[in-house]
Design a protein around this motif. Structure first.
Motif, mmCIF file in Angstrom:
data_model
loop_
_atom_site.group_PDB
_atom_site.id
_atom_site.type_symbol
_atom_site.label_atom_id
_atom_site.label_comp_id
_atom_site.label_asym_id
_atom_site.label_seq_id
_atom_site.Cartn_x
_atom_site.Cartn_y
_atom_site.Cartn_z
ATOM 1 N N VAL A 175 0.819 -1.209 0.000
ATOM 2 C CA VAL A 175 0.000 0.000 0.000
ATOM 3 C C VAL A 175 0.864 1.274 0.000
ATOM 4 N N PRO A 176 2.016 1.290 0.717
ATOM 5 C CA PRO A 176 2.842 2.507 0.626
ATOM 6 C C PRO A 176 3.199 2.856 -0.817
ATOM 7 N N ASP A 177 3.468 1.835 -1.599
ATOM 8 C CA ASP A 177 3.757 2.038 -3.012
ATOM 9 C C ASP A 177 2.569 2.650 -3.739
ATOM 10 N N LEU A 178 1.420 2.104 -3.399
ATOM 11 C CA LEU A 178 0.179 2.583 -4.016
ATOM 12 C C LEU A 178 -0.020 4.073 -3.725
ATOM 13 N N PHE A 179 0.210 4.444 -2.471
ATOM 14 C CA PHE A 179 0.068 5.863 -2.109
ATOM 15 C C PHE A 179 1.057 6.723 -2.890
ATOM 16 N N LEU A 180 2.297 6.250 -2.979
ATOM 17 C CA LEU A 180 3.309 7.030 -3.700
ATOM 18 C C LEU A 180 2.892 7.225 -5.160
ATOM 19 N N ASP A 181 2.314 6.176 -5.734
ATOM 20 C CA ASP A 181 1.855 6.289 -7.120
ATOM 21 C C ASP A 181 0.793 7.366 -7.278
ATOM 22 N N MET A 182 -0.014 7.525 -6.262
ATOM 23 C CA MET A 182 -1.130 8.466 -6.353
ATOM 24 C C MET A 182 -0.671 9.922 -6.412
ATOM 25 N N GLU B 258 -4.911 13.867 -2.867
ATOM 26 C CA GLU B 258 -5.167 14.215 -1.469
ATOM 27 C C GLU B 258 -5.217 12.973 -0.580
ATOM 28 N N TYR B 259 -5.937 11.954 -1.029
ATOM 29 C CA TYR B 259 -6.074 10.761 -0.202
ATOM 30 C C TYR B 259 -4.757 9.985 -0.121
ATOM 31 N N GLY B 260 -4.057 9.933 -1.232
ATOM 32 C CA GLY B 260 -2.763 9.242 -1.227
ATOM 33 C C GLY B 260 -1.775 9.932 -0.290
ATOM 34 N N MET B 261 -1.787 11.250 -0.347
ATOM 35 C CA MET B 261 -0.885 12.024 0.509
ATOM 36 C C MET B 261 -1.279 11.846 1.970
ATOM 37 N N CYS C 136 1.054 10.364 4.924
ATOM 38 C CA CYS C 136 1.244 11.128 6.158
ATOM 39 C C CYS C 136 0.912 10.255 7.364
ATOM 40 N N ASN C 137 -0.082 9.394 7.194
ATOM 41 C CA ASN C 137 -0.501 8.544 8.311
ATOM 42 C C ASN C 137 0.490 7.426 8.617
ATOM 43 N N LEU C 138 1.152 6.904 7.600
ATOM 44 C CA LEU C 138 1.982 5.730 7.891
ATOM 45 C C LEU C 138 3.484 5.983 7.848
ATOM 46 N N CYS C 139 3.912 7.232 7.544
ATOM 47 C CA CYS C 139 5.331 7.440 7.307
ATOM 48 C C CYS C 139 6.156 7.539 8.590
ATOM 49 N N LEU C 140 5.510 7.540 9.752
ATOM 50 C CA LEU C 140 6.304 7.633 10.983
ATOM 51 C C LEU C 140 6.951 6.308 11.351
ATOM 52 N N ASP C 141 6.347 5.241 10.924
ATOM 53 C CA ASP C 141 6.888 3.925 11.220
ATOM 54 C C ASP C 141 8.239 3.749 10.523
ATOM 55 N N LYS C 142 9.194 3.187 11.256
ATOM 56 C CA LYS C 142 10.571 3.125 10.728
ATOM 57 C C LYS C 142 10.668 2.387 9.395
ATOM 58 N N VAL C 143 10.008 1.239 9.331
ATOM 59 C CA VAL C 143 10.085 0.431 8.110
ATOM 60 C C VAL C 143 9.457 1.183 6.944
ATOM 61 N N ASN C 144 8.292 1.748 7.197
ATOM 62 C CA ASN C 144 7.615 2.503 6.142
ATOM 63 C C ASN C 144 8.446 3.704 5.703
#
Lengths: 362, 192
Positions: free
Chosen positions: B60-67, B77-80, B84-92
């Motif tokens: 899904v992170p890839d999917l968001f980046l594509d958006m 807007e939704y992809g961003m 924003c919601n998941l980028c705090l996690d170290k792996v993400n």
């Protein structure tokens, strides 16, 4: 800085209630109709904007309502904010973001003194420091939860806490309502038992075994042993216990409920040999029908014998008294029938009591 | 806040299947509306760290980046928002940084949508690592933040202030402010 932050009084896009989305696929439908919107930490805030508060001087009540969900740090009415006629707009600042979250979820679209509240986050009232802390809290939260990868499920559960508590409440209500019904049915049973001509089961070998088995499973033996005594004990125990509804672990009712099943079974089982088990309502209807029939019969002048109503030995026939008038005769007949019926029921009750005492002795 | 499926016991696998169904619908559907709804769903699921494992498995992170490079403003807007919601996690975070994340997110700073810009600023702050700091606080970005910090929009100016105060050095600030004075007029701010 704080003073200036209170001045922004434009209607922002995120204040508006977006149109609810009705075109979602079935599997994506939530429990509540919602618009399509992505929530990020930017949209959330400790500040809540409450629109649609009726302008009838209920500020205290409003703040009290919101304080249920957490400590309120500041509140005020926003006089300059464009509001619908006869409503006011309030701003409430919670001490914690989590309180604001729950308050928004619980109180949005809730009716309040005749108005419908619209609650939304108002991050534009934040100071730079508020925003900074909010972002840092989110950072800490993620660090805390993702560092304990194994405990992911636990955080999940933490998120779900409000709902599970609701479920617990629901269960509790369910339980109490079940208790109530079981209570009613129990009354009903005893009532049927004492009020109507249904003969008690004679002491039978297999019945005794049956009940004692169920007694071991469901109730303490002391309560259980004599069948009739335990009716009263269970029902009084029941009444005494109804005060404790709020307690989650409340075992007696479930015991009674479980016990209830076998008891009924034992009734029907024994009654097949002695008397038919007839629900009370059927009984009442039956009685009414017969009464009407008798009245009709006597009105038409058919003097049917009442043998089908009476069980047991008949009293010697009383000589018929002619009142000399048809209508008077009909009335006299009705009165006489009623008297006979009552006395008959009394006889039956006596028989029943006799038999039950016999059972107790046994 | 999010739809909950199944009991609390076997939630892990239920949740994964549900998310998988969302991703599948997103890829298969021809309806623009359904696409937006599903993307918003996924972005909201990204708020909860308990879903990160599943979301990563489903890329899904890839999917968001594509958006972020879509033409549709809603999708951006939704992809961003999801990022924003998941980028705090170290792996993400590591994954996003490896996949041109900073470049793509910086591109969103010039979006006409308020929410998109706000998500982008927050995401940039959350993506800062010792290695990525120089890229994130590149002069054009800092300049942009200076402009945002002067905005009438309180949410925008607050976030920009935090960015400038907490992630930029005084020298960077100085440089951006001086540049600001003799250029940068008329660059459009996001509309509400």
């Amino acid at each position: 800085m704080a003073a200036s932050s209170w001045k922004t009084l434009e209607v922002r896009k995120h204040h508006e209630q977006k149109d609810v989305c009705f075109t979602r696929a079935k599997y994506r439908e939530g429990r509540r109709p919602k618009a399509v919107r992505v929530y990020t930490i930017n949209l959330e805030s400790r500040y809540l904007l409450i629109q649609g508060v009726p302008a009838v001087g209920v500020m205290t009540e409003l703040v009290q309502l919101f304080a249920i969900y957490g400590a309120v740090e500041e509140y005020r009415v926003l006089d300059d904010y464009p509001a619908e006629q006869f409503t006011e707009v309030y701003l409430i600042k919670f001490q914690k973001l989590q309180s604001a979250r729950i308050a928004k979820r619980k109180l949005d679209e809730r009716s309040f003194f005749g108005g419908l509240l619209h609650v939304c986050y108002a991050p534009e009232f934040e100071t730079v420091q508020d925003t900074r802390e909010k972002l840092q809290d989110r950072r800490k939260f993620i660090a805390r939860t993702t560092n304990r990868d194994k405990n992911l499920d636990r955080t999940e559960q933490k998120h779900e806490e409000p709902d599970t508590s609701k479920e617990v409440v629901n269960n509790l209500q369910l339980e109490t309502s079940e208790i109530e019904t079981s209570n009613v049915s129990e009354d009903w049973n005893t009532c049927t038992y004492y009020g109507y001509p249904m003969l008690p089961p004679p002491p039978q070998e297999d019945l005794q075994r049956f009940t004692s088995v169920s007694g071991n499973n469901y109730l303490e033996p002391t309560v259980h042993d004599p069948l009739f005594k335990d009716f009263t004990t269970t029902s009084t125990g029941h009444a005494a216990n109804t005060g404790k509804h709020g307690v989650t672990e409340w075992s007696p009712p479930s015991d009674i409920r479980k016990y209830h099943g076998p008891k009924e079974v034992s009734f029907t089982k024994s009654n097949t040999s002695v008397a038919r088990f007839i629900p009370r309502t059927t009984h009442l209807q039956d009685r009414k029908r017969r009464k009407e029939q008798v009245a009709v019969d006597s009105l038409i002048g058919i003097d049917k014998n009442d043998a089908e109503i009476f069980v047991g030995p008949k009293l010697p026939e009383e000589p018929k008294v002619d009142m000399g008038d048809d209508s008077l005769n009909v009335s006299a007949d009705l009165i006489r029938n009623r008297l006979i019926k009552v006395s008959c029921a009394f006889v039956l009750l006596k028989t029943f009591l006799l038999l039950s005492s016999f059972y107790l002795l046994y | 806040m999010f739809p909950r499926r199944g009991g609390s016991g076997s939630q892990g696998s239920d949740r994964f299947e549900y998310l998988q169904a969302l991703v599948t619908e997103f890829q298969d559907t021809d309806s623009q509306e359904a696409k937006e709804q599903v993307l918003a769903n996924l972005a909201n699921f990204s708020y909860n760290p308990a879903n990160y494992e599943h979301l990563r498995r489903l890329q899904v992170p890839d999917l968001f980046l594509d958006m972020l490079t879509e033409d549709q403003e809603n999708l951006v807007e939704y992809g961003m928002g999801g990022l924003c919601n998941l980028c705090l996690d170290k792996v993400n975070k590591a994954y996003i940084l490896q996949n041109r994340g900073v470049e793509l997110v910086t591109g969103c700073l010039s979006s006409p949508r308020e929410e998109t810009v706000l998500s982008a600023i927050t995401a940039l702050m959350y993506l800062v690592t010792p290695a990525a700091r120089s890229q994130i606080t590149a002069p054009p970005v800092v300049e942009c933040m200076v402009r945002f910090s002067l905005s009438e929009n309180k949410r925008l100016s607050n976030l920009a202030e935090v960015f400038l105060q907490d992630y930029c050095s005084p020298e960077q600030l100085e440089r951006a402010r001086s540049l600001q004075e003799h250029s940068a007029l008329g660059i459009p701010l996001p509309r509400d």
